[in-house]
Write a protein that holds these residues in place. Structure first.
Motif, PDB file in Angstrom:
ATOM      1  N   GLN A 145      45.944  27.427 -10.777  1.00 11.26           N
ATOM      2  CA  GLN A 145      45.000  28.002 -11.573  1.00 11.26           C
ATOM      3  C   GLN A 145      43.674  27.884 -11.044  1.00 11.26           C
ATOM      4  OE1 GLN A 145      44.828  25.531 -15.237  1.00 11.26           O
ATOM      5  NE2 GLN A 145      43.662  23.945 -14.200  1.00 11.26           N
ATOM      6  N   MET A 177      48.370  30.488 -15.631  1.00 12.19           N
ATOM      7  CA  MET A 177      47.690  31.071 -16.953  1.00 12.19           C
ATOM      8  C   MET A 177      48.393  32.463 -17.154  1.00 12.19           C
ATOM      9  SD  MET A 177      43.845  29.511 -16.191  1.00 12.19           S
ATOM     10  CE  MET A 177      43.130  29.540 -17.773  1.00 12.19           C
ATOM     11  N   HIS A 231      52.434  23.585 -19.654  1.00 13.42           N
ATOM     12  CA  HIS A 231      51.267  23.793 -20.859  1.00 13.42           C
ATOM     13  C   HIS A 231      51.642  25.254 -21.148  1.00 13.42           C
ATOM     14  CE1 HIS A 231      49.581  20.425 -18.816  1.00 13.42           C
ATOM     15  NE2 HIS A 231      48.787  21.103 -17.968  1.00 13.42           N
ATOM     16  N   LYS A 282      49.139  28.241 -20.717  1.00 15.47           N
ATOM     17  CA  LYS A 282      47.951  28.109 -21.470  1.00 15.47           C
ATOM     18  C   LYS A 282      47.750  29.386 -22.092  1.00 15.47           C
ATOM     19  CE  LYS A 282      45.861  24.655 -18.245  1.00 15.47           C
ATOM     20  NZ  LYS A 282      44.675  24.374 -17.694  1.00 15.47           N
ATOM     21  N   GLU A 327      45.798  31.841 -24.895  1.00 19.36           N
ATOM     22  CA  GLU A 327      44.584  31.876 -25.355  1.00 19.36           C
ATOM     23  C   GLU A 327      44.733  31.411 -27.039  1.00 19.36           C
ATOM     24  OE1 GLU A 327      42.173  34.913 -24.080  1.00 19.36           O
ATOM     25  OE2 GLU A 327      43.337  35.176 -22.463  1.00 19.36           O
ATOM     26  N   ARG A 363      42.679  29.651 -28.767  1.00 19.84           N
ATOM     27  CA  ARG A 363      41.298  29.719 -29.393  1.00 19.84           C
ATOM     28  C   ARG A 363      41.116  30.903 -29.806  1.00 19.84           C
ATOM     29  NH1 ARG A 363      40.413  28.352 -24.301  1.00 19.84           N
ATOM     30  NH2 ARG A 363      40.098  26.281 -24.847  1.00 19.84           N
ATOM     31  N   TRP A 371      51.023  37.554 -23.697  1.00 23.98           N
ATOM     32  CA  TRP A 371      51.500  36.433 -23.308  1.00 23.98           C
ATOM     33  C   TRP A 371      53.029  35.989 -23.945  1.00 23.98           C
ATOM     34  CZ3 TRP A 371      53.415  32.536 -26.741  1.00 23.98           C
ATOM     35  CH2 TRP A 371      53.458  31.271 -26.325  1.00 23.98           C
ATOM     36  N   LEU A 430      48.374  22.179 -25.082  1.00 22.49           N
ATOM     37  CA  LEU A 430      48.047  23.207 -26.108  1.00 22.49           C
ATOM     38  C   LEU A 430      46.891  22.860 -27.130  1.00 22.49           C
ATOM     39  CD1 LEU A 430      51.557  24.193 -27.198  1.00 22.49           C
ATOM     40  CD2 LEU A 430      50.232  25.207 -25.575  1.00 22.49           C
ATOM     41  N   THR A 434      44.217  21.651 -25.831  1.00 21.28           N
ATOM     42  CA  THR A 434      42.875  21.745 -25.185  1.00 21.28           C
ATOM     43  C   THR A 434      42.817  23.367 -24.938  1.00 21.28           C
ATOM     44  OG1 THR A 434      44.139  21.214 -23.328  1.00 21.28           O
ATOM     45  CG2 THR A 434      42.485  19.886 -24.025  1.00 21.28           C
ATOM     46  N   GLU A 435      43.780  24.201 -25.382  1.00 19.33           N
ATOM     47  CA  GLU A 435      43.646  25.643 -25.456  1.00 19.33           C
ATOM     48  C   GLU A 435      43.156  26.194 -26.709  1.00 19.33           C
ATOM     49  OE1 GLU A 435      43.501  27.141 -22.471  1.00 19.33           O
ATOM     50  OE2 GLU A 435      43.989  25.219 -21.471  1.00 19.33           O
ATOM     51  N   SER A 436      42.986  25.239 -27.596  1.00 23.62           N
ATOM     52  CA  SER A 436      42.593  25.501 -28.953  1.00 23.62           C
ATOM     53  C   SER A 436      41.291  25.422 -29.238  1.00 23.62           C
ATOM     54  CB  SER A 436      43.665  24.751 -30.075  1.00 23.62           C
ATOM     55  OG  SER A 436      44.807  25.019 -29.505  1.00 23.62           O
TER      56      SER A 436
END
Length: 278
Positions: A108, A140, A163, A166, A168, A170, A177, A197, A199-201
């Motif tokens: 990443q 990603m 993850h 990752k 998106e 949010r 995806w 997940l 921390t991707e929100s």
């Protein structure tokens, strides 16, 4: 056994965490096994896999040294410069340690999104296959088409997607995806970690925000190729270990959740675990 397949340790004065600056607030301090152990006990976690957080072999040696004193660290996913002329020798050296179960390039953070397709990686990937090491793909959504090509190129390499790549969350972005994840799940040598997940929100996330993504990964990979990961201490940016553990258990049926905590799934993704415990 309940396994956490993705957590980190770091010690700032080691000096090789180039990405870790005071801007990361609560993450900018030491995080060591004695900090994690009470949370594992509170959540009934029996073992963990420690994953690299620095692009240095020295950090891999540091993580492996921790396994001597903390037997609940059942495996380490380390780092090697896979393009270096010394890569094969480095892999052979590190693989002598029974707790090394995989390697993770920090994809990443690499500017070239097609890096994984460089021919310069071929000798190192062959060495990983020869030593039964797993490739952790820190990718990603923008990498997923390239990852599909990579998987086709190395059908004998076992790969774990970190993850869920990752998504998106949010922005409530689901496609492309979701379709790409379904395609990647078609490769039988690929596994996926249900981690990272929160921390991707959004900052005000609720479990319902995560549910479509978790359920899609579960459906795509089935119960035997998905695993729970805390991503501790990075999870602290948006949650806590205990909160993510509780939310994860609340999503879906409890028997399915238990399968994703299982030692069996971790051992299938990282077969050197069996070797180190035998």
């Amino acid at each position: 056994m309940k396994i956490d397949t993705h957590q980190h340790f770091w010690k700032l004065d080691r000096g090789d965490y180039g990405w870790l600056t005071p801007d990361f607030g609560p993450l900018y301090r030491d995080f060591l096994p004695e900090d994690l152990e009470p949370m594992l006990k509170a959540c009934g976690i029996d073992g963990t896999i420690a994953v690299q957080a620095a692009d240095s072999e020295a950090e891999t040696d540091f993580l492996l040294s921790l396994t001597v004193h903390y037997h609940w660290i059942i495996g380490v996913v380390g780092w090697v410069d896979l393009e270096a002329q010394s890569a094969v020798a480095s892999i052979e050296r590190l693989a002598q340690h029974p707790k090394l179960v995989g390697l993770r390039p920090m994809i990443q953070n690499i500017e070239d999104d097609t890096w994984m397709l460089r021919d310069t990686l071929r000798p190192a990937v062959a060495a990983m296959i020869n030593h039964n090491l797993t490739f952790d793909a820190l990718v990603m959504p923008r990498h997923l088409d390239h990852l599909k090509t990579f998987l086709a190129r190395y059908p004998d390499l076992r790969v774990v997607i970190d993850h869920c790549a990752k998504p998106e969350i949010r922005n409530y972005t689901f496609e492309p995806w979701a379709s790409q994840i379904t395609e990647l799940a078609g490769f039988p040598n690929v596994f996926c970690k249900l981690s990272g997940l929160v921390t991707e929100s959004r900052e005000d996330w609720v479990s319902e925000d995560l549910t479509p993504y978790v359920e899609h990964v579960r459906k795509a990979f089935g119960p035997d190729r998905v695993m729970f990961g805390s991503d501790w201490p990075v999870v602290n940016l948006a949650s806590s270990y205990e909160q993510w553990h509780e939310v994860f258990q609340s999503i879906g049926q409890i028997d399915r959740v238990q399968e994703q905590f299982s030692y069996k799934n971790a051992m299938e993704a990282y077969p050197r675990i069996k070797q180190s415990s035998s």
